[in-house]
Design a protein around this motif. Structure first.
Motif, mmCIF file in Angstrom:
data_model
loop_
_atom_site.group_PDB
_atom_site.id
_atom_site.type_symbol
_atom_site.label_atom_id
_atom_site.label_comp_id
_atom_site.label_asym_id
_atom_site.label_seq_id
_atom_site.Cartn_x
_atom_site.Cartn_y
_atom_site.Cartn_z
ATOM 1 N N ASP A 154 57.705 70.470 124.090
ATOM 2 C CA ASP A 154 56.863 69.551 123.279
ATOM 3 C C ASP A 154 56.396 68.340 123.849
ATOM 4 O OD1 ASP A 154 55.795 67.795 121.141
ATOM 5 O OD2 ASP A 154 57.238 68.748 119.640
ATOM 6 N N PRO A 155 55.055 68.231 124.319
ATOM 7 C CA PRO A 155 54.822 67.237 125.076
ATOM 8 C C PRO A 155 55.023 65.660 124.285
ATOM 9 C CG PRO A 155 52.877 68.377 124.144
ATOM 10 C CD PRO A 155 54.106 69.242 123.852
ATOM 11 N N PHE A 156 54.765 65.981 122.753
ATOM 12 C CA PHE A 156 54.764 64.629 122.118
ATOM 13 C C PHE A 156 56.340 64.164 122.168
ATOM 14 C CE2 PHE A 156 50.916 66.850 120.662
ATOM 15 C CZ PHE A 156 49.836 65.619 120.636
ATOM 16 N N ILE A 157 57.161 64.790 122.385
ATOM 17 C CA ILE A 157 58.537 64.217 122.428
ATOM 18 C C ILE A 157 58.646 63.472 123.766
ATOM 19 C CG2 ILE A 157 61.079 64.808 122.847
ATOM 20 C CD1 ILE A 157 60.708 67.184 120.993
ATOM 21 N N LEU A 158 58.188 64.104 124.970
ATOM 22 C CA LEU A 158 57.804 63.289 126.157
ATOM 23 C C LEU A 158 57.209 62.023 126.056
ATOM 24 C CD1 LEU A 158 57.461 66.378 128.602
ATOM 25 C CD2 LEU A 158 59.325 64.714 128.440
ATOM 26 N N ARG A 227 44.516 64.462 121.586
ATOM 27 C CA ARG A 227 45.303 63.671 120.602
ATOM 28 C C ARG A 227 46.429 62.930 121.640
ATOM 29 N NH1 ARG A 227 49.545 64.536 117.278
ATOM 30 N NH2 ARG A 227 49.690 66.924 117.814
ATOM 31 N N LEU A 228 46.728 63.446 122.505
ATOM 32 C CA LEU A 228 47.982 63.091 123.494
ATOM 33 C C LEU A 228 47.541 61.778 124.228
ATOM 34 C CD1 LEU A 228 50.764 63.359 124.295
ATOM 35 C CD2 LEU A 228 50.166 64.537 126.323
ATOM 36 N N HIS A 229 46.113 61.806 124.729
ATOM 37 C CA HIS A 229 45.778 60.630 125.371
ATOM 38 C C HIS A 229 45.448 59.581 124.381
ATOM 39 C CE1 HIS A 229 45.496 61.654 129.712
ATOM 40 N NE2 HIS A 229 44.865 62.888 129.283
ATOM 41 N N TYR A 230 45.061 60.018 123.270
ATOM 42 C CA TYR A 230 44.710 58.761 122.162
ATOM 43 C C TYR A 230 45.813 58.307 121.728
ATOM 44 C CZ TYR A 230 44.442 57.164 117.456
ATOM 45 O OH TYR A 230 44.287 56.442 116.396
ATOM 46 N N GLU A 231 46.941 59.008 121.661
ATOM 47 C CA GLU A 231 48.268 58.359 121.052
ATOM 48 C C GLU A 231 48.778 57.487 121.976
ATOM 49 O OE1 GLU A 231 50.748 61.071 119.068
ATOM 50 O OE2 GLU A 231 49.330 61.606 117.613
ATOM 51 N N ILE A 232 48.793 58.043 123.297
ATOM 52 C CA ILE A 232 49.340 57.207 124.400
ATOM 53 C C ILE A 232 48.505 55.555 124.417
ATOM 54 C CG2 ILE A 232 49.705 56.864 126.794
ATOM 55 C CD1 ILE A 232 50.371 59.910 127.023
ATOM 56 N N GLY A 233 47.425 55.923 124.485
ATOM 57 C CA GLY A 233 46.527 54.470 124.246
ATOM 58 C C GLY A 233 46.795 53.749 123.313
ATOM 59 N N ASP A 234 46.898 54.234 121.941
ATOM 60 C CA ASP A 234 47.157 53.791 120.568
ATOM 61 C C ASP A 234 48.566 52.772 120.849
ATOM 62 O OD1 ASP A 234 46.772 53.077 117.976
ATOM 63 O OD2 ASP A 234 48.035 54.516 117.343
ATOM 64 N N THR A 235 49.785 53.618 121.481
ATOM 65 C CA THR A 235 50.920 52.877 121.400
ATOM 66 C C THR A 235 50.651 51.815 122.476
ATOM 67 O OG1 THR A 235 52.139 54.839 121.254
ATOM 68 C CG2 THR A 235 53.276 53.209 122.445
ATOM 69 N N LEU A 236 49.957 52.062 123.511
ATOM 70 C CA LEU A 236 50.062 50.767 124.581
ATOM 71 C C LEU A 236 49.275 49.632 123.986
ATOM 72 C CD1 LEU A 236 48.843 52.775 127.803
ATOM 73 C CD2 LEU A 236 51.028 51.778 127.256
ATOM 74 N N LEU A 237 48.348 49.904 123.269
ATOM 75 C CA LEU A 237 47.681 48.847 122.362
ATOM 76 C C LEU A 237 48.331 48.076 121.577
ATOM 77 C CD1 LEU A 237 44.519 47.540 121.989
ATOM 78 C CD2 LEU A 237 44.210 49.180 120.000
ATOM 79 N N SER A 238 49.255 48.762 120.746
ATOM 80 C CA SER A 238 50.116 48.172 120.006
ATOM 81 C C SER A 238 51.227 47.314 120.786
ATOM 82 C CB SER A 238 51.000 49.272 118.951
ATOM 83 O OG SER A 238 51.964 50.125 119.758
#
Length: 483
Positions: A154-158, A227-238
């Motif tokens: 599961d890539p989203f767990i990583l 979506r994975l790239h988006y969520e990584i960016g979103d976390t980094l922004l937060s």
């Protein structure tokens, strides 16, 4: 409803079950448009069947629609004690721990009290998410590692493990997890694309089911990667990372799947966080443009066109703003009045009042009760010297809101502004005083009243009102600032 049920014979078990089903079904149909009525129906459903989890869930939803979130949370928590289906319980827990409600500890408490409420993998991921939000990063990492044991691919767990290390400022470790997650999904895209390449050529008119299936797999995998790239960016922004670091991932997401929801989410994030930042606004405009052009029917999504037009407006690219907002104003729907209003604002800001008026008038016809539209139209009419028309609109709207003190005060203030624009100082002063009678904290009415008193030479009174205006502003600021 209670009275009707009292007059009917006591139903047998089957009839009672059908009644519960019918009440629940009807409540579900109306809960978006009539949440107050739906609330009564779901309350009755739970009285007739106290163990019906869905009844409590929809009762909670109808309360949430009314803005009664604390009461909604109570009903959701009750639903979780009524043995709901695991998928339904997961939906409830996800909502409780979501961005709107943020009851992170409540979710943790429920999962600890009822460890078998949802599937083991969902439980570990949700535990990790809640601990992460509470900044319990060690506990979050433990939960995500348990989830990883259950679903190693599961890539989203990583990605979640990468988020933990990003939050701990362990950038090298975070990058390692993000890279592993991206590689997993990229491999699935590459594998499917290679399988397509290995297929024999398709003859004209020939259907090749394997090719269609693989092409669908590629499309979905690319959306997942985006979506994975988006969520990584979103976390980094937060986590207040540098925008260029965020943009590295978001740019990849846009290139991989330009028409995906992740691209629209990126555009929205850049726009909502970029009104004072030219670079972010420019990126937002480019991203909205990419998403629009990737649509099967470009220029058909009024929401996208509206936001793209506003990006151009704030970037002072007025010709592009006019072209885009004009397209946004064409389809009837939720955004048409906004597009017309902003076209009015755009022309108004250039002092082209005659061009602005028709757009304000259209917006007013479409949404005659929106204060910001009324205010824009009044300002425009005053600038055009149309005092009587401006006053008539205010008086008609004010009559419709005679029972709302706050709205009446706003409209009375606008009437004062009209008289002030036409240098009728005594009349303006009268209406500002009237507005303050209805809303003593109306800062702008008090500000304008002080301005008039100063112009009339009543400096002592003007000074008092300036001070009162400042005090009112500070009071309102204190009330609007979270504790």
């Amino acid at each position: 409803m209670d009275q009707v049920l009292k007059t009917q014979p006591v139903p047998d078990a089957d009839a009672m079950a059908q009644l519960v089903k019918d009440l629940y079904s009807f409540g579900t149909k109306i809960m978006n448009d009539a949440p107050e009525a739906a609330e009564k129906l779901f309350r009755k459903v739970t009285e007739l069947d106290p163990n019906y989890a869905n009844g409590y869930i929809n009762w909670g939803f109808s309360l949430h629609k009314q803005g009664r979130n604390d009461e909604a949370v109570d009903q959701y928590k009750i639903s979780l004690t009524k043995a709901p289906e695991p998928a339904l319980a997961l939906d409830v827990l996800t909502w409780l721990g979501g961005k709107d409600i943020r009851r992170y500890q409540d979710v943790l408490d429920v999962l600890k009290a009822q460890p078998d409420l949802i599937a083991p993998l969902d439980k570990e991921k949700l535990l990790g998410d809640m601990e992460f939000q509470l900044k319990h990063f060690s506990k979050a990492a433990e939960a995500y590692e348990c989830a990883r044991q259950l679903a190693p691919a599961d890539p989203f767990i990583l990605k979640a493990l990468g988020d933990v290390h990003s939050a701990l400022l362990q950038e090298a470790k975070a990058s390692q997890y993000y890279t592993q997650a991206i590689a997993l999904v990229t491999e699935s895209v590459d594998t499917a694309e290679q399988a397509i390449s290995a297929l024999p050529p398709v003859a004209p008119g020939q259907v090749q089911p394997d090719r269609n299936s693989l092409e669908t797999t590629v499309i979905e995998a690319r959306k997942t990667l985006a979506r994975l790239h988006y969520e990584i960016g979103d976390t980094l922004l937060s986590l207040d990372a540098d925008l260029e670091q965020v943009w590295t991932h978001w740019k990849e997401a846009i290139q991989i799947a330009p028409g995906a929801e992740s691209t629209l989410s990126i555009a929205d994030m850049l726009y909502n966080n970029g009104l004072a930042n030219k670079d972010r606004l420019t990126k937002a405009a480019d991203t909205y443009t990419t998403y629009n052009q990737a649509s099967p029917t470009p220029d058909s999504d009024a929401y996208v066109l509206l936001n793209l037009g506003l990006c151009h407006y704030y970037l002072y690219n007025y010709p592009a703003a006019i072209e885009t907002l004009t397209k946004a104003a064409q389809p009837a729907g939720d955004y048409q009045h906004y597009a017309n209003y902003w076209l009015g604002v755009l022309y108004n800001s250039q002092r082209k009042f005659e061009e602005a008026e028709p757009y304000y008038q259209r917006a007013f016809r479409q949404k005659p009760d929106e204060y910001f539209i009324i205010e824009g139209l009044i300002l425009c009419l005053s600038a055009l010297g149309k005092k009587d028309e401006a006053l008539a609109i205010c008086q008609k709207t004010k009559a419709r809101y005679s029972t709302s003190q706050e709205r009446t005060a706003e409209l009375t203030y606008l009437i004062g502004n009209i008289h002030l624009d036409f240098k009728e100082l005594d009349k303006a002063l009268h209406y500002y005083e009237d507005a303050l009678q209805q809303d003593p904290l109306h800062v702008f009415a008090r500000h304008n009243m002080a301005h008039i008193l100063e112009k009339k030479g009543e400096y002592g009174k003007a000074r008092d009102e300036w001070n009162n205006a400042k005090s009112n502003y500070l009071d309102l600021l204190a009330k609007s600032t979270p504790a």
